[in-house]
Design an enzyme around this catalytic site. Structure first.
Site, PDB file in Angstrom:
ATOM      1  N   LYS A 208       0.843  -1.199   0.000  1.00  0.00           N
ATOM      2  CA  LYS A 208       0.000   0.000   0.000  1.00  0.00           C
ATOM      3  C   LYS A 208       0.880   1.251   0.000  1.00  0.00           C
ATOM      4  O   LYS A 208       0.699   2.146  -0.802  1.00  0.00           O
ATOM      5  CB  LYS A 208      -0.901  -0.036   1.231  1.00  0.00           C
ATOM      6  N   GLU A 214      10.657  -4.621   4.490  1.00  0.00           N
ATOM      7  CA  GLU A 214      10.785  -6.022   4.069  1.00  0.00           C
ATOM      8  C   GLU A 214      10.437  -6.170   2.590  1.00  0.00           C
ATOM      9  O   GLU A 214      11.136  -6.835   1.816  1.00  0.00           O
ATOM     10  CB  GLU A 214       9.839  -6.930   4.870  1.00  0.00           C
ATOM     11  N   GLY A 269      -4.895  -2.021   5.231  1.00  0.00           N
ATOM     12  CA  GLY A 269      -4.066  -3.144   4.780  1.00  0.00           C
ATOM     13  C   GLY A 269      -4.730  -4.495   4.985  1.00  0.00           C
ATOM     14  O   GLY A 269      -4.833  -5.310   4.063  1.00  0.00           O
ATOM     15  N   ARG A 270      -5.215  -4.740   6.189  1.00  0.00           N
ATOM     16  CA  ARG A 270      -5.789  -6.061   6.489  1.00  0.00           C
ATOM     17  C   ARG A 270      -7.196  -6.242   5.916  1.00  0.00           C
ATOM     18  O   ARG A 270      -7.825  -7.275   6.121  1.00  0.00           O
ATOM     19  CB  ARG A 270      -5.760  -6.323   7.993  1.00  0.00           C
ATOM     20  N   GLU A 355      -4.854  -7.172  15.174  1.00  0.00           N
ATOM     21  CA  GLU A 355      -4.332  -5.868  14.771  1.00  0.00           C
ATOM     22  C   GLU A 355      -5.449  -4.823  14.846  1.00  0.00           C
ATOM     23  O   GLU A 355      -5.193  -3.654  15.098  1.00  0.00           O
ATOM     24  CB  GLU A 355      -3.775  -5.953  13.346  1.00  0.00           C
ATOM     25  N   HIS A 386      -4.227 -33.940  17.417  1.00  0.00           N
ATOM     26  CA  HIS A 386      -3.073 -34.751  17.791  1.00  0.00           C
ATOM     27  C   HIS A 386      -1.977 -33.890  18.394  1.00  0.00           C
ATOM     28  O   HIS A 386      -0.824 -34.324  18.488  1.00  0.00           O
ATOM     29  CB  HIS A 386      -2.554 -35.506  16.566  1.00  0.00           C
ATOM     30  N   LYS A 514       7.927  -0.902  12.306  1.00  0.00           N
ATOM     31  CA  LYS A 514       8.559  -0.470  11.057  1.00  0.00           C
ATOM     32  C   LYS A 514       9.781   0.421  11.316  1.00  0.00           C
ATOM     33  O   LYS A 514      10.654   0.546  10.482  1.00  0.00           O
ATOM     34  CB  LYS A 514       7.548   0.246  10.155  1.00  0.00           C
TER      35      LYS A 514
HETATM   36  C1  G6Q Z   1      -2.493  -3.892   7.974  1.00  0.00           C
HETATM   37  C2  G6Q Z   1      -1.265  -3.285   8.421  1.00  0.00           C
HETATM   38  C3  G6Q Z   1      -0.012  -3.972   7.964  1.00  0.00           C
HETATM   39  C4  G6Q Z   1       0.352  -3.657   6.515  1.00  0.00           C
HETATM   40  C5  G6Q Z   1       1.775  -4.115   6.272  1.00  0.00           C
HETATM   41  C6  G6Q Z   1       2.215  -3.881   4.861  1.00  0.00           C
HETATM   42  O1  G6Q Z   1      -3.594  -3.496   8.207  1.00  0.00           O
HETATM   43  O2  G6Q Z   1      -1.265  -1.938   8.130  1.00  0.00           O
HETATM   44  O3  G6Q Z   1      -0.077  -5.357   8.123  1.00  0.00           O
HETATM   45  O4  G6Q Z   1      -0.531  -4.273   5.644  1.00  0.00           O
HETATM   46  O5  G6Q Z   1       2.623  -3.458   7.165  1.00  0.00           O
HETATM   47  O6  G6Q Z   1       2.122  -2.538   4.520  1.00  0.00           O
HETATM   48  P1  G6Q Z   1       2.261  -2.073   3.029  1.00  0.00           P
HETATM   49  O7  G6Q Z   1       1.151  -2.671   2.242  1.00  0.00           O
HETATM   50  O8  G6Q Z   1       2.205  -0.579   3.062  1.00  0.00           O
HETATM   51  O9  G6Q Z   1       3.584  -2.588   2.534  1.00  0.00           O
END
Ligand code: G6Q
Length: 564
Positions: A208, A214, A269-270, A355, A386, A514
């Site tokens: 996003k 990463e 994001g989620r 989250e 199990h 981050k």
């Molecule tokens: C989700 C969070 C988090 C995010 C990641 C990746 O709701 O904000 O999990 O999706 O940190 O972020 P980017 O999509 O900006 O790389």
């Protein structure tokens, strides 16, 4: 007006009093007293059947919980979300993932912009692109069709598409294999790249913000790997596309605007699986089935908006969770999908719920008195049986469970699916019933055990029972049902957030992560940098430096030999 905690409502006072009775109830008695219990405490919506009768509650509990939802303004907040109000107050953003699955032509404007038209324009571009990749008209640099899709993203830009591609694997195009790279840990890329042919691989850089460390590191490593084997930067455009809200950063990375699939800051994001972040899913299952997934979610949206609270599946699921968490004080919730294709669903829900609602202050920033989100965890059945189910049956903590199963399998191996469902139903029954001392003694007698052996074994063979669970049955794990299932939990999470009084749509804890590592990363990469740390952290840094002397980060992927 300052926000009132749910603990100050009249409904909470009534629930506290009601709980003094309910905590003495035994589920096996409730079932014995009311043969219609399962019928009363169950409902079916959009191909999902929810049986919530194996919870420590009755209709009067539900009535009180619904009062709680009303007194906390769930209906008002729900309308605000669907209308595009800026309910994510700490980031001043609207929360409109529901608009991503609204059918074409629905009128929804945000700041004067027709966002329904925007959403469908991007879906159309995604569909056209997917069609080219799937039919093989989109070709790599050597004129071969794409065989492997590597999604590079993390968190919300990884967990949703990864979960959905696994859940819908019977529908995946036979020529295409989706892969997901998320971690800063290079082991994953190092293991994957040697198996890929750069000429037939498509990388999707999914971020996003397009600044996540990463993702950027993995994307740069993948780009360098590609160019090492095919040193023609002009061909990158056939092999790298992006899903993002950050056009400038995508261009700076070297991905052309026509290869970028945008979304918007009003998509968390989620909650972004339904947007361009869903591109790997659309590539895998095709645009039509992706549309079915959106339609399944939309059916749940309409139900959530329109059904009375007492017959509203996400509201009920949320209220049962509140009952377990805030009145019985159960600290965790286990998710048990009896479906291998849903193996990433617990991890997906972990992010969605923890989250969103793992917060300690309310929307006004005032510390909360009551607990919020339980720890969400779990794995597929029957594997869990199990492993950790022992604790669920006889451990000291009560762990509510959500069992999830599909009635129809997507394979035709005889016997397997019946055995799977039998295990699923038997576990919830056993957790609910338990085994009394008399029952255990009778069993041991029937096995022919001596009185001494019975006396020694009896305490170990008793199961307390009265352990709560929900069972969710899908008629089948299709794109539409998956869409409905995800939307169900999204709205459950929303309702719980409203009752707990938190902003479910920010994630300052993630933002902290981050920035935290940056200081130490500099020290590990350059021995001349040193910051003040505690003795433990200094010791760890020293050990890491001793094994791997600091050197500029270039990424060592020597195992990633060119494709033969
Ligand atoms: C989700 C969070 C988090 C995010 C990641 C990746 O709701 O904000 O999990 O999706 O940190 O972020 P980017 O999509 O900006 O790389």
């Amino acid at each position: 007006m300052p926000q009132m905690p749910f603990t100050a409502t009249a409904a909470n006072a009534a629930l506290m009093e009601h709980h003094t009775l309910a905590r003495g109830w035994q589920l096996r008695d409730l079932f014995a007293q009311d043969p219609a219990r399962a019928q009363t405490l169950s409902l079916e919506v959009a191909g999902l059947f929810l049986d919530y009768s194996k919870n420590r509650l009755d209709r009067s509990t539900i009535a009180l919980l619904v009062r709680l939802a009303q007194e906390c303004g769930v209906e008002k907040h729900r309308e605000a979300m669907f209308a595009g109000e800026r309910i994510n107050t700490t980031e001043q953003r609207a929360v409109l993932h529901t608009a991503l699955r609204a059918p074409r032509g629905q009128s929804l404007r945000l700041d004067g912009v027709d966002i329904n038209a925007q959403v469908h324009a991007v879906l159309d571009r995604m569909a056209a692109f997917s069609e080219r990749v799937r039919t093989g008209t989109w070709r790599g640099y050597s004129d071969l069709p794409i065989t492997d899709i590597v999604n590079i993203g993390i968190g919300g830009s990884d967990l949703g598409p990864k979960m959905a591609c696994q859940a819908l694997r019977p529908y995946v195009h036979p020529r295409l294999t989706p892969h997901f790279i998320s971690n800063a840990d290079g082991h994953d890329l190092a293991a994957l790249l040697p198996h890929l042919n750069p000429a037939t691989t498509l990388f999707i850089v999914a971020s996003k913000t397009f600044t996540t460390a990463e993702t950027m590191m993995n994307a740069q490593t993948a780009r360098a790997w590609f160019l090492r084997q095919h040193p023609h930067p002009a061909d990158l455009e056939k092999h790298f596309v992006a899903a993002s809200t950050n056009t400038e950063a995508v261009q700076a990375f070297g991905i052309a605007p026509e290869n970028m699939f945008p979304f918007w800051d009003w998509v968390g994001g989620r909650y972004s699986l339904w947007s361009a972040i869903g591109l790997p899913v659309m590539l895998a299952i095709g645009a039509e089935r992706f549309t079915h997934m959106l339609a399944g979610a939309h059916a749940l949206d309409r139900h959530f908006q329109q059904a009375p609270l007492v017959q509203n599946m996400p509201v009920l699921l949320a209220l049962i969770g509140i009952w377990n968490r805030n009145y019985f004080h159960d600290a965790t919730l286990s998710i048990a999908p009896y479906h291998e294709d849903l193996k990433h669903f617990p991890a997906y829900l972990q992010q969605l719920e923890m989250e969103s609602n793992g917060k300690q202050v309310n929307r006004d920033g005032v510390p909360l008195e009551a607990c919020t989100c339980p720890v969400i965890w779990g794995d597929v059945g029957t594997n869990g049986q199990h492993a950790y189910f022992q604790l669920l049956h006889q451990g000291c903590d009560i762990v509510p469970v959500d069992f999830i199963a599909a009635l129809k399998p997507s394979h035709d191996f005889p016997g397997h699916h019946t055995a799977l469902l039998a295990n699923c139903f038997a576990q919830s029954e056993a957790l609910m019933l338990g085994k009394t001392s008399d029952e255990a003694r009778n069993d041991l007698r029937a096995e022919g055990k001596s009185s001494e052996a019975i006396a020694a074994l009896l305490p170990h063979k008793i199961f307390p029972g009265n352990r709560p669970s929900n069972t969710l049955l899908l008629d089948e794990l299709s794109p539409a049902r998956l869409g409905a299932l995800i939307a169900l939990y999204e709205h459950k999470t929303f309702v719980q957030g409203v009752i707990w009084g938190v902003n479910s749509f920010d994630q300052w804890g993630v933002e902290l992560g981050k920035v935290l590592a940056k200081k130490i990363h500099a020290e590990l990469a350059d021995a001349s940098v040193s910051n003040q740390h505690d003795s433990s952290t200094l010791g760890l840094i020293a050990r890491a430096r001793a094994v791997a002397p600091a050197k500029p980060d270039g990424g060592n992927i020597s195992r990633a030999e060119p494709f033969p």
